[in-house]
Design a protein around this motif. Structure first.
Motif: not given
Length: 187
Positions: A92-105
């Protein structure tokens, strides 16, 4: 070894033993003196951001990162879970590590997970993703005097500006580097 002229958005460099990714980049050339490269960077381990200005003769180390193909499974609160498609190992990765990528997963999306010193620190997603518009307000001619765009929300909750002909239920292609609309997808 990289020089300051190699800096661009998305470049991964190593500073003081930690990997950083350039999130914003601005070039300026004052009338006198050297060119200046102003960068906003994110620490890929802690998620902390920093803003630095470099001169053209500054040098950087390229971040040594390992890559593994994985599949996005789901997110649970602030954690995003992935599975290695070869050995079914999960991480798992945290939201901070993901950056803006969370908008497109999207669930079951194939991604590349980046590792630094054996620890997962970030992901690399495809340049273009197709997402379904879940909310689009009707557009009336004359609503705006300049560019004709309207806000919509896609299935991941991301909001962006699109041309007025895009309606709720349409599938659109988004450039993940800029977060901007590319085209309407016909299937």
């Amino acid at each position: 070894m990289l020089s300051a002229s190699d800096l661009r958005k998305g470049l991964k460099v190593q500073i003081d033993g930690s990997p950083y990714i350039v999130t914003e980049f601005e070039f300026s050339k004052p009338g006198k003196g050297q060119a200046l490269y102003r960068c906003k960077m994110r620490n890929m381990i802690s998620g902390n951001q920093l803003v630095k200005t470099y001169r053209s003769n500054d040098k950087f180390e390229k971040a040594e990162l390992d890559e593994r193909n994985m599949q996005f499974l789901y997110n649970q609160g602030e954690e995003f879970h992935f599975m290695d498609t070869d050995n079914y190992e999960q991480l798992s990765l945290t939201k901070e590590q993901m950056g803006d990528n969370i908008h497109f997963l999207l669930e079951n999306m194939d991604v590349v997970v980046l590792f630094f010193d054996g620890k997962p620190i970030d992901i690399s997603i495809p340049t273009f993703v197709n997402l379904v518009v879940t909310r689009a307000d009707p557009w009336a001619k004359g609503d705006t005097s300049g560019n004709d765009t309207k806000p919509v929300t896609v299935q991941t909750g991301y909001e962006l500006q699109v041309p007025p002909f895009v309606e709720e239920g349409d599938k659109i292609q988004i450039d993940t580097r800029t977060g901007e609309y590319v085209t309407r997808v016909k299937e």
